[in-house]
Motif scaffolding. Sequence first.
Motif, PDB file in Angstrom:
ATOM      1  N   TYR A  65       0.862  -1.191   0.000  1.00 47.90           N
ATOM      2  CA  TYR A  65       0.000   0.000   0.000  1.00 47.90           C
ATOM      3  C   TYR A  65       0.888   1.227   0.000  1.00 47.90           C
ATOM      4  N   VAL A  70       3.555   0.688   2.804  1.00 50.63           N
ATOM      5  CA  VAL A  70       3.439  -0.410   3.752  1.00 50.63           C
ATOM      6  C   VAL A  70       3.403  -1.708   2.961  1.00 50.63           C
ATOM      7  N   ALA A 101       2.024  -4.857   3.064  1.00 47.04           N
ATOM      8  CA  ALA A 101       1.018  -5.587   3.829  1.00 47.04           C
ATOM      9  C   ALA A 101       1.224  -7.083   3.669  1.00 47.04           C
ATOM     10  N   SER A 139      -2.286  -8.370  15.206  1.00 43.92           N
ATOM     11  CA  SER A 139      -2.975  -7.316  14.475  1.00 43.92           C
ATOM     12  C   SER A 139      -2.009  -6.597  13.530  1.00 43.92           C
ATOM     13  N   GLY A 140      -2.443  -6.375  12.304  1.00 49.71           N
ATOM     14  CA  GLY A 140      -1.633  -5.622  11.354  1.00 49.71           C
ATOM     15  C   GLY A 140      -0.613  -6.462  10.615  1.00 49.71           C
ATOM     16  N   CYS A 141      -0.657  -7.805  10.761  1.00 47.82           N
ATOM     17  CA  CYS A 141       0.369  -8.620  10.117  1.00 47.82           C
ATOM     18  C   CYS A 141      -0.011  -8.967   8.673  1.00 47.82           C
ATOM     19  N   GLY A 142      -1.170  -8.574   8.220  1.00 47.22           N
ATOM     20  CA  GLY A 142      -1.514  -8.773   6.812  1.00 47.22           C
ATOM     21  C   GLY A 142      -2.527  -9.871   6.553  1.00 47.22           C
ATOM     22  N   LYS A 143      -3.223 -10.327   7.573  1.00 43.17           N
ATOM     23  CA  LYS A 143      -4.177 -11.426   7.395  1.00 43.17           C
ATOM     24  C   LYS A 143      -5.336 -11.006   6.487  1.00 43.17           C
ATOM     25  N   THR A 144      -5.924  -9.852   6.824  1.00 46.91           N
ATOM     26  CA  THR A 144      -7.048  -9.375   6.024  1.00 46.91           C
ATOM     27  C   THR A 144      -6.609  -9.123   4.587  1.00 46.91           C
ATOM     28  N   THR A 145      -5.426  -8.559   4.440  1.00 43.89           N
ATOM     29  CA  THR A 145      -4.924  -8.278   3.102  1.00 43.89           C
ATOM     30  C   THR A 145      -4.865  -9.549   2.265  1.00 43.89           C
ATOM     31  N   GLU A 202     -11.879 -13.235  10.709  1.00 45.02           N
ATOM     32  CA  GLU A 202     -12.228 -13.101  12.126  1.00 45.02           C
ATOM     33  C   GLU A 202     -13.740 -13.033  12.318  1.00 45.02           C
TER      34      GLU A 202
HETATM   35  N1  LIG Z   1      -6.203   0.311   2.357  1.00 46.52           N
HETATM   36  C1  LIG Z   1      -5.008   0.384   2.987  1.00 46.52           C
HETATM   37  N2  LIG Z   1      -4.203   1.436   2.778  1.00 46.52           N
HETATM   38  C2  LIG Z   1      -2.991   1.510   3.392  1.00 46.52           C
HETATM   39  N3  LIG Z   1      -2.524   0.601   4.237  1.00 46.52           N
HETATM   40  C3  LIG Z   1      -3.283  -0.478   4.501  1.00 46.52           C
HETATM   41  C4  LIG Z   1      -4.575  -0.641   3.903  1.00 46.52           C
HETATM   42  N4  LIG Z   1      -5.114  -1.800   4.340  1.00 46.52           N
HETATM   43  C5  LIG Z   1      -4.209  -2.329   5.182  1.00 46.52           C
HETATM   44  N5  LIG Z   1      -3.099  -1.552   5.272  1.00 46.52           N
HETATM   45  C6  LIG Z   1      -1.907  -1.852   6.075  1.00 46.52           C
HETATM   46  O1  LIG Z   1      -1.492  -3.141   5.777  1.00 46.52           O
HETATM   47  C7  LIG Z   1      -1.064  -3.818   6.962  1.00 46.52           C
HETATM   48  C8  LIG Z   1      -1.810  -5.118   7.107  1.00 46.52           C
HETATM   49  O2  LIG Z   1      -3.185  -4.847   7.326  1.00 46.52           O
HETATM   50  P1  LIG Z   1      -4.265  -5.984   7.519  1.00 46.52           P
HETATM   51  O3  LIG Z   1      -5.572  -5.321   7.591  1.00 46.52           O
HETATM   52  O4  LIG Z   1      -4.076  -7.011   6.487  1.00 46.52           O
HETATM   53  O5  LIG Z   1      -3.874  -6.567   8.962  1.00 46.52           O
HETATM   54  P2  LIG Z   1      -4.590  -7.715   9.779  1.00 46.52           P
HETATM   55  O6  LIG Z   1      -3.595  -8.782   9.983  1.00 46.52           O
HETATM   56  O7  LIG Z   1      -5.870  -8.084   9.147  1.00 46.52           O
HETATM   57  O8  LIG Z   1      -4.850  -6.995  11.173  1.00 46.52           O
HETATM   58  P3  LIG Z   1      -6.093  -7.154  12.173  1.00 46.52           P
HETATM   59  O9  LIG Z   1      -5.867  -8.402  12.933  1.00 46.52           O
HETATM   60  O10 LIG Z   1      -5.974  -5.964  13.053  1.00 46.52           O
HETATM   61  O11 LIG Z   1      -7.329  -7.158  11.352  1.00 46.52           O
HETATM   62  C9  LIG Z   1      -1.295  -2.863   8.104  1.00 46.52           C
HETATM   63  O12 LIG Z   1      -0.060  -2.298   8.456  1.00 46.52           O
HETATM   64  C10 LIG Z   1      -2.200  -1.821   7.557  1.00 46.52           C
HETATM   65  O13 LIG Z   1      -1.914  -0.572   8.103  1.00 46.52           O
END
Ligand SMILES: Nc1ncnc2c1ncn2[C@@H]1O[C@H](COP(=O)(O)OP(=O)(O)OP(=O)(O)O)[C@@H](O)[C@H]1O
Lengths: 251, 239
Positions: free
Chosen positions: B12, B19, B21, B41-47, B155
């Motif tokens: 991103y 970042v 992701a 949290s923030g490790c990129g799972k949702t991505t 989640e």
């Molecule tokens: N649309 C976006 N624009 C910029 N950065 C993003 C965007 N979406 C996610 N990120 C960044 O990518 C990284 C991974 O985000 P992600 O949402 O995949 O984390 P996650 O593992 O799902 O966290 P959580 O458990 O909190 O949901 C984070 O550092 C986040 O700040």
Amino acid sequence: MKHWKNGIILPLALLLLWWLLTKYKIFSPYLLPSPQTTFVIFGQLCLDGTLWQNIYVSLARVFAGFFCACAVALPLGIICGRSRYFSDFCWPTLEFLRHVPPLASIPLIILWFGIDEASKLVIIFLASFFPLFLNTYSGIKNCDKKLLEVGSTLHFTAWQKARYIQLPAALPSITVGLQLSLGYSWRALIGAELIAASSGIGYMILDAEQMSRPDIVLVGILCIGIIGSIMDWSFMYVTKLLMPWQENSEA
Amino acid sequence: MTIQLNALNKVYSTPSTTVTALAPTTLTFTEHSFNIIVGKSGCGKTTLLRLLAGLELPSSGNIAFENPNPKIGFVFQEPRLMPWLTVTENIAFGIKNKTTDTGELANTRIPFLLATLGLENFAQIYPSQLSGGMAQRVALGRTLLQNPDIILMDEPFSALDYFTRHGLQQTLLELFQKERKSIIFVTHDVEEAILLGERILIMQKGSVTSDISVPIPYQRDLSSPLVINLRKQILIGIE
Ligand SMILES: Nc1ncnc2c1ncn2[C@@H]1O[C@H](COP(=O)(O)OP(=O)(O)OP(=O)(O)O)[C@@H](O)[C@H]1O
Ligand SMILES: [Mg+2]
């Protein structure tokens, strides 16, 4: 509607005040006729049919103008809400028009549309266009992105997303627009009937003014207020029926 | 259906920073498997899930599905129900885009899902009147009605209380054992990972750092030594 009992107190108090003011002749009856005379006149106007005739004409104008506004504002609002390009294209023009009260353009409207029904329609149209357009536009545009993503994960086409997600999601906002717009067209009616009308509630009031009949003016004003409230109330009633989920979330 | 990630990468870029992701990841998800992705949290799972669902485009690399037109279902962290539709209509929303033979599906499959998810008594209710747990069940029903080959879940139970979560985990396990979908399930709850996963992938700062298979039969006992060991292993992996 539950609390109508509280709501009725103020009107009754005003009525009492009105009655006292006229009973003790604080204002001359030429300026402020008594409630009794006003109601007698009201009865007379009802009986001889002039009032109904005027109300009918005014309502017909309002609905005609309102439907024209809907026919243009709804599609335009939806298209602008969906298409960035189109909204960029229309926005400055609409923004300009939005700030010009329809009354300001009456001279031009008379010039262009004459003094017949057309010019009245145009004024009502102009008054009711923007609340509806703006609410439709923002309803469509501010559709929750998260709901749209659901559409993507369900493999909806762009059209399906618009039809099954954006449009229903915008309905509450569109309804507010319709309600405002109906109210605005009713208010604009007097403005429209300022243009050399020969019928309608606005005409009745103007005519009464020229004949120095404040009692008829009062009847006209009361009718406008009451009919406006009834329209608004029926509109809300119908929307509640059509959108049961809204009622639930309020309760 | 197997899914192959080839150096899948997502960056991103904002005006101020970039970042990563998801660092380039190569990975295979096998057919009929229950995969868990766990990490902080923030490790990129949702991505990763959003990339799989096609909600985001990869910055580089690609995803190869065995079948070129995979049916993928997504259950979000929030229910994301349509507030103007009843529970039944929300479930049926999953097949709104199908034009053929939806009648048969609606007649047999929806009542089945309502029953499985314990929603029979709420069929005609609007989402605003549902509790969070029930709403999430409806969301699950909507996804299941699509009859997807792959279910992605982000989640999905994290906002629910212990008992509701437990109930839904059991429902999901039963469905998985009965219908053998491929499931990719994101969680940050280690116990949930252990209860559900056949394979647990641990993510740290945008990359998959451990890949653990869990050969323990279902209805796992959280107090058994095997599970306790696994738990330790995962916790060490996440740190
Ligand atoms: N649309 C976006 N624009 C910029 N950065 C993003 C965007 N979406 C996610 N990120 C960044 O990518 C990284 C991974 O985000 P992600 O949402 O995949 O984390 P996650 O593992 O799902 O966290 P959580 O458990 O909190 O949901 C984070 O550092 C986040 O700040
Ligand atoms: Mg996440």
